[in-house]
Design an enzyme around this catalytic site. Structure first.
Site, PDB file in Angstrom:
ATOM      1  N   TYR A 117       0.840  -1.201   0.000  1.00 39.82           N
ATOM      2  CA  TYR A 117       0.000   0.000   0.000  1.00 39.82           C
ATOM      3  C   TYR A 117       0.878   1.256   0.000  1.00 39.82           C
ATOM      4  CZ  TYR A 117      -3.824   3.061   1.408  1.00 39.82           C
ATOM      5  OH  TYR A 117      -4.764   4.042   1.463  1.00 39.82           O
ATOM      6  N   CYS A 162      12.285  30.202   5.506  1.00 42.81           N
ATOM      7  CA  CYS A 162      10.825  30.048   5.570  1.00 42.81           C
ATOM      8  C   CYS A 162      10.191  31.331   6.077  1.00 42.81           C
ATOM      9  CB  CYS A 162      10.424  28.914   6.519  1.00 42.81           C
ATOM     10  SG  CYS A 162      11.367  27.424   6.391  1.00 42.81           S
ATOM     11  N   CYS A 220      36.003  44.211 -13.754  1.00 36.49           N
ATOM     12  CA  CYS A 220      34.923  44.016 -14.708  1.00 36.49           C
ATOM     13  C   CYS A 220      34.587  45.344 -15.366  1.00 36.49           C
ATOM     14  CB  CYS A 220      33.703  43.434 -14.006  1.00 36.49           C
ATOM     15  SG  CYS A 220      32.968  44.588 -12.855  1.00 36.49           S
ATOM     16  N   CYS A 277      27.529  43.129 -15.154  1.00 40.24           N
ATOM     17  CA  CYS A 277      27.947  43.522 -16.502  1.00 40.24           C
ATOM     18  C   CYS A 277      28.346  42.270 -17.290  1.00 40.24           C
ATOM     19  CB  CYS A 277      29.101  44.521 -16.442  1.00 40.24           C
ATOM     20  SG  CYS A 277      30.634  43.791 -15.847  1.00 40.24           S
TER      21      CYS A 277
END
Length: 898
Positions: free
Chosen positions: A333, A708, A783, A816
DNA sequence: GCAAGGTC
């Protein structure tokens, strides 16, 4: 005496018949094609008829005066008359019971031994008394379909537990009233305004809304996340091998025991201390046996969680397939909460059945030949069903059915095997005053892993170290990393959250998830092989709107449902009556309903904002006047609401702003990049600091919330380990998320008053277009935003997995285009590795750019960082008397031995 | 056309 036994479902009726009759019985069909009546004489010489129902026989509904959606003010549904009846599709079952009861002296209830079972039992009694008012009623109590228990239950029956049955009645009536009231109110009101929502009801339910709430809450955390920079000391040693050896040297990486710090100045000061005296000394080498535990016996919830994660199917589909395999006799089951096998469970005959399999047959045989060990005992037992296991061997399955059967079978065999065994080595070293460690793992016996490929356990070689041994690390770097955003909720996450918060039962959790998908509150989105749940505009609008109303107990959070559950337990314990519980709960929900209706403008405007892409307009004029209880002419709508707009069904498409074109129940904006790993190689989930967001999406600076959205709890490690006694913060929601944070690792707010700059001071001469700085001596990746690039590692499966690259440190939205592989280019050492010589020649303070002092003693900034004192920096022989000072951009990697 | 909980 004639005894009528009634089970909860046909399969149980058949099983108990086989046991009680010893196989000698007659079968009679009934007008229901699933239900059979089994007749036999039991050993007590009583004649028995065993039959069954198919779940609940009775259903509650409002009586006809209140059934039509426009028949009444939804508020009246909290008091409206409720009637109970046998639904059409159960009439044939009722007929069979009435007829069988007529000729019997004793009715014996054989429903499952849980609350629902007691309630179904009462329903059976109610029906049988129609034809036999004085029938004697008993209840058979059993927790497993095994002969000893079934005979015992038949011979020592007890009484039905009315309290448990009452608790279920109370919940059923409560859910009907509040579900119908809220659903009609919000459907009628919203559909009148938004034509595109008229296709189906906008349902509310005490389980489906908290389920939606989990999805929206995670979505908000993802949106609100802003990455934080942290620093950590990376230490590694490249082993030397004799030139004659064919072995390659290996890099041994050491992990900083502090983990990571969110304060650059503090990190730097500590780092300075390390590079001042970089000789590492091995303080201990420990070796101990270790194990990877085999899995627990399989419950429904666990099947759905792991199946969703490993087999990539929805929980609903997994359950449907399991149900089908169960009906075919291949599985036990599939709806069970039990993760422990009964002491008398017959493992060997089931293992025997699997020995013929071409894939795992040999493993099953090895279990017969001495490899068998009893499965681990979990903590849950529903006293109705055993853990899910294969009941027969089947080789001709295909597709998803094969996947589910294989998972369940392999899991069962794994449970019957032994834990995997290994040998763990931990090398602790100190460098400067800091502690580092490295671990190795040698797998000795794979055991259950051989049949359970879903679990991974990978060995890791570590060279031999001796206590007291000293070495100069090959690399000692101050590395920078960034917290990564949490990922959206997966179905497996959601099943776990619902289970932990008591939303739904093992049999209904999957249905609730399906409901919020069917209602288009949530859409599934596939990222690679993982399916994430993302709220639709409607889903976000609803939750956000209700949150804005600011209920003490939110309609989209689990508290209210938990209270219902608690009150049910009180009924079961006899501490309150069904009527008392109903009075209390209905009163509570009626108040919530009235407030929701009075302030439904919040929901309307929130839904409008999301559906039509309008900017937040807090100044929207309030709807017309206060609520008027006499306004029953248009009962579905909140009487204080704006009149329905005359927009065509696609009205929102003209709403502008959002540019989403299709209107309707579109998912929220696209997800951020797939979950990534940072330089630690630790899954981002564990590195994510929680965004501090309350239920309305506002920041709360005073409280740390876990993923949560629940305040975190503080705990202390009690397990014997290196961390015993150490305090940490964890999920405040009973482990609903994986939030974790050591308390002794200072955060930027608690250690120094200096704010850590997101952009660090830098050299005056930088290249503007991304790439390296123009400093000849000190290549620094920059960057296109002119920020210090960060080094990351590819974690996605593919040819570049494990390869390092440089990218913009900004969050995804602000990032970027700068990108550079770490192993390409001429000037770019993988990191900015400086020789000790170089250290001595760069003598500017990273804060002010002047020479003659160290950054942590810089007279040109605040003094808070001076508490760390002057430290020699970058030299293991010279002290701070050298007076050298460094630019921040050069401070990441300072140490490298030839 | 509403809920959640059984089961088919």
């Amino acid at each position: 005496m004639h005894v009528l036994c009634v089970a909860e479902k046909p399969s149980i009726a058949k099983s108990i018949t086989q046991i009680l009759s010893g196989g000698q019985f007659n079968i009679r069909t009934t007008s229901n094609k699933f239900i059979k009546n089994y007749d036999f004489t039991y050993r007590t010489h009583d004649t028995y008829t065993v039959t069954s129902v198919a779940g609940h026989l009775l259903a509650f509904d409002f009586n006809s005066a209140f059934r039509g959606w426009n028949s009444c003010d939804p508020l009246t549904l909290f008091d409206a008359a409720v009637e109970v009846k046998v639904p059409e599709d159960k009439k044939s079952i009722e007929k069979n019971l009435v007829s069988e009861a007529r000729r019997t002296q004793m009715l014996m209830i054989w429903t499952d031994c849980d609350r629902e079972g007691e309630n179904i039992g009462m329903e059976i009694v109610q029906i049988c008394r129609k034809s036999n008012p004085n029938i004697n009623v008993k209840r058979a109590k059993f927790s497993a379909i095994i002969p000893q228990q079934i005979h015992n239950a038949a011979q020592h029956p007890v009484e039905l537990d009315k309290a448990q049955a009452d608790a279920v009645d109370a919940r059923t009536i409560l859910d009907l009233r509040l579900g119908a009231a809220f659903t009609r109110m919000q459907s009628l009101s919203l559909q009148a305004r938004f034509g595109q929502l008229s296709q189906q009801p906008i349902s509310y339910g005490p389980c489906q809304f908290p389920t939606l709430g989990f999805v929206v809450s995670r979505y908000e955390q993802v949106q609100a996340f802003s990455p934080e920079t942290f620093w950590y000391i990376y230490l590694s040693l490249r082993t030397t091998v004799p030139s004659s050896s064919k072995e390659d040297p290996e890099d041994v990486e050491f992990t900083w025991k502090r983990g990571r710090l969110f304060d650059f100045e503090v990190s730097l000061a500590i780092y300075e201390g390390v590079v001042t005296n970089p000789t590492a000394r091995v303080t201990s080498v420990t070796q101990k046996p270790t194990k990877k535990w085999k899995p627990l016996p399989l419950t429904t919830v666990e099947l759905q969680k792991s199946g969703s994660r490993l087999l990539k199917m929805t929980p609903k589909k997994i359950l449907d397939i399991s149900e089908k395999l169960y009906q075919q006799g291949f599985l036990s089951y599939p709806r069970t909460e039990t993760d422990q096998f009964d002491p008398s469970f017959d493992f060997m005959s089931l293992i025997q059945k699997q020995t013929t399999d071409t894939e795992w047959g040999a493993f099953a045989t090895s279990l017969q030949d001495g490899g068998f060990t009893r499965p681990r005992q979990g903590k849950k037992n529903d006293n109705a069903h055993p853990p899910i296991h294969p009941t027969a061997h089947v080789a001709n399955l295909a597709g998803d059915e094969k996947k589910v059967y294989e998972y369940i079978t392999r899991r069962f065999l794994a449970c019957c095997s032994k834990d995997a065994e290994g040998w763990e080595t931990t090398v602790n070293v100190t460098c400067g005053r800091e502690e580092f460690y490295s671990t190795g793992l040698q797998i000795i016996e794979r055991n259950y892993l051989d049949v359970f490929p879903y679990d991974k356990w990978v060995g890791k070689h570590i060279p031999e170290f001796k206590e007291g041994e000293e070495f100069i690390p090959t690399v000692c770097e101050l590395k920078e990393g960034q917290t990564t955003r949490p990922s959206y909720l997966t179905e497996a996450d959601l099943v776990g959250l619902m289970d932990k918060n008591g939303i739904g039962t093992d049999a209904t959790i999957a249905q609730h998830i399906q409901t919020i998908i069917d209602r288009e509150y949530v859409v599934e989105k596939k990222e690679g092989s993982i399916k994430y749940l993302i709220p639709s505009k409607l889903g976000i609008g609803l939750v956000e709107g209700y949150n804005k109303i600011g209920f003490e107990k939110s309609l989209s959070k689990p508290q209210l449902r938990r209270e219902t559950e608690r009150r049910m337990v009180q009924i079961c314990d006899g501490n309150t009556s069904k009527q008392e519980m109903l009075n209390q709960s209905i009163e509570q929900y009626r108040e919530v309903f009235l407030r929701a209706r009075n302030e439904f403008n919040q929901v309307i405007s929130s839904v409008r904002r999301h559906l039509e892409g309008r900017p937040p307009d807090e100044n929207m004029p309030p709807d017309q006047g206060p609520h008027n209880d006499d306004d029953d002419n248009n009962p579905g709508n909140p009487p204080n609401a704006q009149p329905p707009t005359n927009k065509p069904p696609d009205g929102n498409r003209r709403g502008g702003g959002g540019g989403n074109g299709g209107g309707g129940r579109k998912p929220a904006p696209p997800p951020p990049e797939p979950n990534s790993r940072d330089d630690f190689g630790i899954a981002s989930g564990s590195l994510s600091r929680p965004s501090q967001v309350d239920s309305s999406g506002n920041s709360d600076p005073t409280e740390v919330l876990c993923k949560c959205s629940v305040p975190v709890v503080e705990r202390t490690v009690t397990k014997e380990s290196a961390n015993k006694g150490r305090k940490f913060r964890a999920c405040g929601n009973q482990g609903g998320c994986d939030f974790f944070e050591w308390m002794d690792i200072p955060s930027s707010s608690s250690v120094a008053s200096v704010t850590v700059p997101t952009k660090r001071m830098r050299s005056q001469t930088t290249s503007g277009g991304g790439g390296e700085s123009s400093s000849n001596d000190l290549p620094v990746k920059r960057c296109k935003c002119d920020m210090t690039a960060v080094e990351k590692t590819v974690v996605k499966e593919g040819i570049n997995k494990g390869r390092k690259f440089w990218t913009c440190p900004n969050s995804e939205k602000a990032r970027c285009q700068f990108f550079e592989w770490g192993d390409e280019g001429t000037k770019s050492a993988p990191a900015q590795v400086l020789s000790q010589d170089r250290l001595k020649t760069n003598d500017e303070c990273f804060k002010c750019g002047q020479s003659g002092h160290w950054s942590n003693a810089c007279p040109n900034t605040g003094t808070s960082s001076n508490k760390t004192g002057n430290r020699a920096f970058g030299s293991n022989t010279q002290s701070n008397t050298s007076g050298e000072c460094f630019k921040a951009s050069q401070s990441f990697v300072l140490f490298s031995t030839p």
